[in-house]
Design a protein around this motif. Structure first.
Motif, short mmCIF file in Angstrom:
data_model
loop_
_atom_site.label_atom_id
_atom_site.label_comp_id
_atom_site.label_asym_id
_atom_site.label_seq_id
_atom_site.Cartn_x
_atom_site.Cartn_y
_atom_site.Cartn_z
N THR A 39 0.84 -1.19 0.00
CA THR A 39 0.00 0.00 0.00
C THR A 39 0.88 1.24 0.00
O THR A 39 1.90 1.30 0.67
CB THR A 39 -0.92 0.04 1.23
N TRP A 40 0.43 2.20 -0.78
CA TRP A 40 1.14 3.48 -0.88
C TRP A 40 0.08 4.56 -0.94
O TRP A 40 -0.60 4.71 -1.94
CB TRP A 40 2.02 3.50 -2.12
N GLY A 41 -0.08 5.28 0.17
CA GLY A 41 -1.14 6.27 0.23
C GLY A 41 -2.48 5.55 0.22
O GLY A 41 -2.73 4.65 1.02
N ASP A 42 -3.35 5.93 -0.71
CA ASP A 42 -4.66 5.31 -0.82
C ASP A 42 -4.71 4.16 -1.81
O ASP A 42 -5.75 3.53 -1.99
CB ASP A 42 -5.71 6.36 -1.24
N SER A 43 -3.60 3.91 -2.50
CA SER A 43 -3.62 2.88 -3.54
C SER A 43 -2.83 1.65 -3.11
O SER A 43 -2.01 1.70 -2.20
CB SER A 43 -3.04 3.44 -4.84
N THR A 44 -3.11 0.54 -3.78
CA THR A 44 -2.43 -0.72 -3.52
C THR A 44 -1.85 -1.24 -4.82
O THR A 44 -2.51 -1.22 -5.86
CB THR A 44 -3.39 -1.77 -2.95
N SER A 81 -5.71 -8.73 0.46
CA SER A 81 -4.99 -7.81 1.35
C SER A 81 -3.78 -8.53 1.95
O SER A 81 -3.00 -7.93 2.67
CB SER A 81 -5.90 -7.31 2.47
N GLN A 136 7.57 2.35 -4.29
CA GLN A 136 7.27 1.69 -3.03
C GLN A 136 8.55 1.54 -2.22
O GLN A 136 9.58 1.15 -2.75
CB GLN A 136 6.67 0.30 -3.27
#
Length: 199
Positions: A39-44, A81, A136
Motif C-alpha cells: 500500500t502506498w497512500g490510498d492505492s495498492t 490484502s 514503493q
C-alpha cells in the motif's frame, strides 16, 4: 497452535489458460508466482515474483501488472490484502506465510532482530524488488548506528561501491529511520536521475 492457510484451486480450464499466459510472458513456466500487496497512500500495488524450479527469479519485464491482474481475477474469493502464492502446475493458490523466528534470551517479544552481517545482504535482489514496485519503499537492512545507515544510503543514491546494484546514480531514493538497534534503511526506485533526496 497453528492456523490452516486458505487454499483455492482453479478449474482446469482456468489453470491451463494461466499456464499458457505465464509461459508466454516469462518464456518458461514458473513453479511459483508470489503476489505481495504493497500500500502506498490510498492505492495498492502488487509486487509479483516468478520463481523457477531452481528457486531463482524468472524475469518478466513489463508484464507484472498483467500477471497480477490475471491471477487476482482468477481467484476473486481470495483475501488480496494478504500475500498469496500461486502454483501454475497444480492451479492452487495459498496464502503466503512466513515462519516466525524462534525466541531467544537475547530477543524480547516485539523487539526487532539484530542486524544481519553485511556479507549476507543481497543488494541485487533488493534493487530488483524495488524496480518491480516503483515508488514503493523496500526494506534494506537494520544497522548498528545511524551513521552507518546514512553511509549506506549515500552509496545507494550515488550507485557507487557496494551500491552499484542501484545504478544509474539517482534512480533510487534512500531513507534512514531510528530503530531499537540503531537505524533502519529503506530504498525505493524512482527511475529519475535527479532524485534521491535523503530523509
Amino acid at each position: 497452535m497453528t492456523t490452516a492457510l486458505l487454499r483455492y484451486e482453479a478449474h482446469v480450464l482456468t489453470r491451463n489458460r494461466l499456464a499458457k499466459t505465464l509461459l508466454e510472458y516469462a518464456g518458461r513456466l514458473p513453479v511459483e508466482v508470489r503476489l505481495t500487496p504493497v500500500t502506498w497512500g490510498d492505492s495498492t500495488a502488487w509486487c509479483v515474483t516468478l520463481l523457477g524450479s531452481d528457486r531463482r527469479e524468472i524475469p518478466a519485464p513489463g508484464r507484472t501488472r498483467q500477471i497480477s491482474a490475471l491471477i487476482r481475477n482468477a481467484f476473486p474469493e481470495a483475501d488480496w490484502s494478504r500475500a498469496q502464492n500461486y502454483a501454475p502446475a497444480t492451479g492452487v493458490l495459498t496464502e503466503h506465510a512466513m515462519p516466525m523466528p524462534p525466541r531467544t534470551a537475547a530477543r524480547a517479544p516485539g523487539m526487532p532482530l539484530r542486524p544481519l552481517p553485511r556479507t549476507w545482504l543481497d543488494h541485487n535482489g533488493i534493487a530488483r524488488t524495488a524496480r518491480a514496485c516503483p515508488g514503493q519503499w523496500v526494506f534494506v537492512q537494520a544497522y548498528d548506528s545511524y551513521g552507518a545507515a546514512r553511509s549506506a544510503a549515500r552509496r545507494i543514491r550515488s550507485a557507487e561501491g557496494r551500491g552499484g546494484a542501484y545504478a544509474p546514480s539517482g534512480s533510487f531514493e534512500a531513507s534512514c529511520a531510528p530503530s531499537v538497534s540503531g537505524a533502519a534503511l529503506w530504498t525505493r526506485y524512482t527511475g529519475d536521475s535527479d532524485s534521491g533526496g535523503e530523509r
